[in-house]
Structure formats: C-alpha cells, structure tokens
Design a protein around this motif. Sequence first.
Motif, PDB file in Angstrom:
ATOM      1  N   GLU A   1       0.802  -1.270   0.120  1.00 24.73           N
ATOM      2  CA  GLU A   1       0.161  -0.155  -0.088  1.00 24.73           C
ATOM      3  C   GLU A   1       0.867   1.443   0.023  1.00 24.73           C
ATOM      4  O   GLU A   1       0.412   2.309  -0.685  1.00 24.73           O
ATOM      5  CB  GLU A   1      -0.879   0.112   1.205  1.00 24.73           C
ATOM      6  CG  GLU A   1      -1.822   1.177   1.279  1.00 24.73           C
ATOM      7  CD  GLU A   1      -3.184   0.400   1.044  1.00 24.73           C
ATOM      8  OE1 GLU A   1      -4.139   1.528   0.968  1.00 24.73           O
ATOM      9  OE2 GLU A   1      -3.589  -0.570   0.583  1.00 24.73           O
ATOM     10  N   HIS A   2       2.096   1.281   0.650  1.00 29.08           N
ATOM     11  CA  HIS A   2       3.022   2.294   0.904  1.00 29.08           C
ATOM     12  C   HIS A   2       4.074   2.253  -0.103  1.00 29.08           C
ATOM     13  O   HIS A   2       4.990   3.087   0.175  1.00 29.08           O
ATOM     14  CB  HIS A   2       3.193   2.540   2.258  1.00 29.08           C
ATOM     15  CG  HIS A   2       2.193   3.183   3.072  1.00 29.08           C
ATOM     16  ND1 HIS A   2       1.338   2.112   3.671  1.00 29.08           N
ATOM     17  CD2 HIS A   2       1.966   4.148   3.460  1.00 29.08           C
ATOM     18  CE1 HIS A   2       0.416   2.731   4.145  1.00 29.08           C
ATOM     19  NE2 HIS A   2       0.674   3.972   4.196  1.00 29.08           N
ATOM     20  N   ARG A   3       4.196   1.552  -1.204  1.00 25.94           N
ATOM     21  CA  ARG A   3       5.300   1.594  -1.780  1.00 25.94           C
ATOM     22  C   ARG A   3       5.802   2.787  -2.652  1.00 25.94           C
ATOM     23  O   ARG A   3       6.645   3.184  -3.063  1.00 25.94           O
ATOM     24  CB  ARG A   3       5.448   0.287  -2.875  1.00 25.94           C
ATOM     25  CG  ARG A   3       4.317   0.260  -3.827  1.00 25.94           C
ATOM     26  CD  ARG A   3       4.313  -0.886  -4.741  1.00 25.94           C
ATOM     27  NE  ARG A   3       2.984  -0.945  -5.612  1.00 25.94           N
ATOM     28  CZ  ARG A   3       2.438  -2.089  -5.773  1.00 25.94           C
ATOM     29  NH1 ARG A   3       2.959  -3.233  -5.368  1.00 25.94           N
ATOM     30  NH2 ARG A   3       1.261  -1.973  -6.467  1.00 25.94           N
ATOM     31  N   ARG A   4       4.759   3.704  -3.079  1.00 22.75           N
ATOM     32  CA  ARG A   4       4.816   4.883  -3.719  1.00 22.75           C
ATOM     33  C   ARG A   4       5.511   5.945  -2.832  1.00 22.75           C
ATOM     34  O   ARG A   4       6.558   6.540  -2.948  1.00 22.75           O
ATOM     35  CB  ARG A   4       3.517   5.429  -4.124  1.00 22.75           C
ATOM     36  CG  ARG A   4       3.139   4.897  -5.514  1.00 22.75           C
ATOM     37  CD  ARG A   4       2.146   5.615  -6.305  1.00 22.75           C
ATOM     38  NE  ARG A   4       1.305   4.577  -6.995  1.00 22.75           N
ATOM     39  CZ  ARG A   4       0.170   4.198  -6.696  1.00 22.75           C
ATOM     40  NH1 ARG A   4      -0.440   4.791  -5.782  1.00 22.75           N
ATOM     41  NH2 ARG A   4      -0.466   3.570  -7.580  1.00 22.75           N
ATOM     42  N   GLU A   5       4.968   5.867  -1.256  1.00 25.94           N
ATOM     43  CA  GLU A   5       5.361   6.996  -0.426  1.00 25.94           C
ATOM     44  C   GLU A   5       6.612   6.751   0.193  1.00 25.94           C
ATOM     45  O   GLU A   5       7.581   7.456   0.477  1.00 25.94           O
ATOM     46  CB  GLU A   5       4.397   7.040   0.679  1.00 25.94           C
ATOM     47  CG  GLU A   5       2.981   7.646   0.421  1.00 25.94           C
ATOM     48  CD  GLU A   5       2.139   6.706  -0.175  1.00 25.94           C
ATOM     49  OE1 GLU A   5       2.456   5.431  -0.179  1.00 25.94           O
ATOM     50  OE2 GLU A   5       0.906   6.909  -0.842  1.00 25.94           O
ATOM     51  N   LEU A   6       6.942   5.311   0.271  1.00 33.80           N
ATOM     52  CA  LEU A   6       8.199   4.939   1.091  1.00 33.80           C
ATOM     53  C   LEU A   6       9.381   4.658  -0.192  1.00 33.80           C
ATOM     54  O   LEU A   6      10.462   4.172   0.327  1.00 33.80           O
ATOM     55  CB  LEU A   6       8.060   3.563   1.900  1.00 33.80           C
ATOM     56  CG  LEU A   6       7.079   3.866   2.927  1.00 33.80           C
ATOM     57  CD1 LEU A   6       6.498   2.536   3.608  1.00 33.80           C
ATOM     58  CD2 LEU A   6       7.557   4.945   3.970  1.00 33.80           C
ATOM     59  N   SER A   7       9.156   4.876  -1.280  1.00 38.88           N
ATOM     60  CA  SER A   7      10.179   4.330  -2.522  1.00 38.88           C
ATOM     61  C   SER A   7      10.850   3.073  -2.129  1.00 38.88           C
ATOM     62  O   SER A   7      10.311   2.227  -2.223  1.00 38.88           O
ATOM     63  CB  SER A   7      10.907   5.696  -2.616  1.00 38.88           C
ATOM     64  OG  SER A   7      11.487   6.163  -1.574  1.00 38.88           O
ATOM     65  N   GLY A   8      12.069   3.475  -2.038  1.00 38.67           N
ATOM     66  CA  GLY A   8      13.010   2.238  -1.948  1.00 38.67           C
ATOM     67  C   GLY A   8      13.048   1.472  -0.437  1.00 38.67           C
ATOM     68  O   GLY A   8      13.547   0.328  -0.581  1.00 38.67           O
ATOM     69  N   ARG A   9      12.179   2.285   0.462  1.00 37.61           N
ATOM     70  CA  ARG A   9      12.390   1.423   1.699  1.00 37.61           C
ATOM     71  C   ARG A   9      11.291   0.470   1.906  1.00 37.61           C
ATOM     72  O   ARG A   9      11.047  -0.328   2.816  1.00 37.61           O
ATOM     73  CB  ARG A   9      12.259   2.664   2.802  1.00 37.61           C
ATOM     74  CG  ARG A   9      13.377   3.209   2.905  1.00 37.61           C
ATOM     75  CD  ARG A   9      13.166   4.528   3.943  1.00 37.61           C
ATOM     76  NE  ARG A   9      12.262   5.207   3.624  1.00 37.61           N
ATOM     77  CZ  ARG A   9      12.293   6.598   3.122  1.00 37.61           C
ATOM     78  NH1 ARG A   9      13.447   7.160   2.911  1.00 37.61           N
ATOM     79  NH2 ARG A   9      11.111   7.270   2.995  1.00 37.61           N
ATOM     80  N   TRP A  10       9.917   0.452   0.911  1.00 35.97           N
ATOM     81  CA  TRP A  10       8.986  -0.376   1.287  1.00 35.97           C
ATOM     82  C   TRP A  10       9.391  -1.878   1.118  1.00 35.97           C
ATOM     83  O   TRP A  10       8.825  -2.735   1.609  1.00 35.97           O
ATOM     84  CB  TRP A  10       8.046   0.040   0.170  1.00 35.97           C
ATOM     85  CG  TRP A  10       8.294  -0.501  -1.184  1.00 35.97           C
ATOM     86  CD1 TRP A  10       8.841   0.271  -2.122  1.00 35.97           C
ATOM     87  CD2 TRP A  10       7.709  -1.776  -1.620  1.00 35.97           C
ATOM     88  NE1 TRP A  10       8.962  -0.708  -3.216  1.00 35.97           N
ATOM     89  CE2 TRP A  10       8.175  -1.617  -3.182  1.00 35.97           C
ATOM     90  CE3 TRP A  10       7.082  -2.740  -1.259  1.00 35.97           C
ATOM     91  CZ2 TRP A  10       8.247  -2.926  -4.103  1.00 35.97           C
ATOM     92  CZ3 TRP A  10       6.844  -3.899  -2.154  1.00 35.97           C
ATOM     93  CH2 TRP A  10       7.373  -3.869  -3.588  1.00 35.97           C
ATOM     94  N   SER A  11      10.362  -2.144   0.407  1.00 36.81           N
ATOM     95  CA  SER A  11      10.959  -3.488   0.391  1.00 36.81           C
ATOM     96  C   SER A  11      11.446  -4.200   1.806  1.00 36.81           C
ATOM     97  O   SER A  11      11.279  -5.334   1.824  1.00 36.81           O
ATOM     98  CB  SER A  11      12.263  -3.637  -0.620  1.00 36.81           C
ATOM     99  OG  SER A  11      13.097  -2.731  -0.313  1.00 36.81           O
ATOM    100  N   TRP A  12      11.826  -3.385   2.552  1.00 34.31           N
ATOM    101  CA  TRP A  12      12.160  -3.932   3.910  1.00 34.31           C
ATOM    102  C   TRP A  12      10.973  -4.319   4.724  1.00 34.31           C
ATOM    103  O   TRP A  12      11.124  -5.211   5.468  1.00 34.31           O
ATOM    104  CB  TRP A  12      12.968  -2.667   4.609  1.00 34.31           C
ATOM    105  CG  TRP A  12      14.304  -2.423   4.142  1.00 34.31           C
ATOM    106  CD1 TRP A  12      14.645  -1.457   3.482  1.00 34.31           C
ATOM    107  CD2 TRP A  12      15.280  -3.036   4.671  1.00 34.31           C
ATOM    108  NE1 TRP A  12      15.948  -1.636   3.261  1.00 34.31           N
ATOM    109  CE2 TRP A  12      16.587  -2.624   4.070  1.00 34.31           C
ATOM    110  CE3 TRP A  12      15.825  -4.306   5.297  1.00 34.31           C
ATOM    111  CZ2 TRP A  12      17.703  -3.151   3.954  1.00 34.31           C
ATOM    112  CZ3 TRP A  12      16.748  -4.920   5.234  1.00 34.31           C
ATOM    113  CH2 TRP A  12      18.083  -4.302   4.821  1.00 34.31           C
TER     114      TRP A  12
END
Length: 190
Positions: free
Chosen positions: A127-138
Amino acid sequence: MTIPHDNAELSTKMRDAVRQHWKAFLFEGILLVIFGLAAMIVPPAASLAVTILLGWLFLISGIAGLALTFWARQMPGFWWSLISAALAVLAGLILLARPAQGTLTLTIVVGAYFLAEGVATIMYALEHRRELSGRWSWLLVAGLMDLLIAIIIITGLPGSALWAIGLLVGVNLLFGGAALIGVALAARNA
C-alpha cells in the motif's frame, strides 16, 4: 524534582541518567544475553517456563480482579468484570495444571499472530510502496519473514510447541540484552 520543559533538556537528563547508571544497564544486558542463550539452547524448558509464568500471572491477576470486583460491586458492569476475572483464574489454573498443553495452545496463538502480522505487514508495504520508495521492500521482507516463521510453526505442530515459544523468547532476550550492552558501553564512553 523539576519536570523538563523541552526536548533538549529531557534528552540531556536522560543521557546523564544513562551515563550515571551505565553499569546497571551493562549488568542487565549481560543477564538478558545469558538467559536468552539459555532459552535458545534449551527451548523446551524455556517454553514450559513461559507457560508456567503466564499461568501464575493469569491466576494472580484473576484473584486480584475477583477481589476488586466484589469490593466495587456497586459499579456498573459488575457481572462482566466478574466473568473476566473468573476466566483469568480459570486460564491460570489450566496453564498451571497442564503446562504442556498450555504451551501447545500458546504456540498455536503465536503461529496465528505471525501469520496475521505477516499478511498485515505485506499489505502495508504494498500500500505504501509509492510513499516509501526504496524502503517499502524492507517492510515486504519483514512480512515475508513473519509468514515464513508462521508456516514453520504451524506446519510443525504439535512438535514446534516444544521449541517455538522458548526460541522466540530466547532471541528476544538475546537482542534486548545486546541492545542494553550497547547502550551501556556507549554511555560509559560518552
């Protein structure tokens, strides 16, 4: 004692307190690491110990709840409070009378928790992959790890009841102790 009025003053007081008591933090950290390693080496004993501890906590809190409920019986919700306290006493007695079965039940609950937490964390990450850019993968990896732990625990039942609770408590104690040791050593050198 005065209450600090701003974050900087509070931060300074906290830092000073940690620096002053760094040996206590170090001692507690070392104890937690030792207990964590012991729990990881003998997880069945740690699992049983956690179950017995929870049994006593339920029993004592239930007895206290019964006493307080009868003391304040004119309060609204008397019967609900009475039922809640009686259930705590019952849960405590069951865990203390049959700790092995209690450990199995706790393991099922822990497996279900990791399953739900994994799904929720994965959904949060997506849900937050756009807002968290590279950090959503963690977050995605954390959710997948929760799912993996849940699968290992649930598919390993009833055998996983022997080690799961004890191992997880051991890992928690080990990392908590290591963190306290780190804080103590940083405070000593500050």
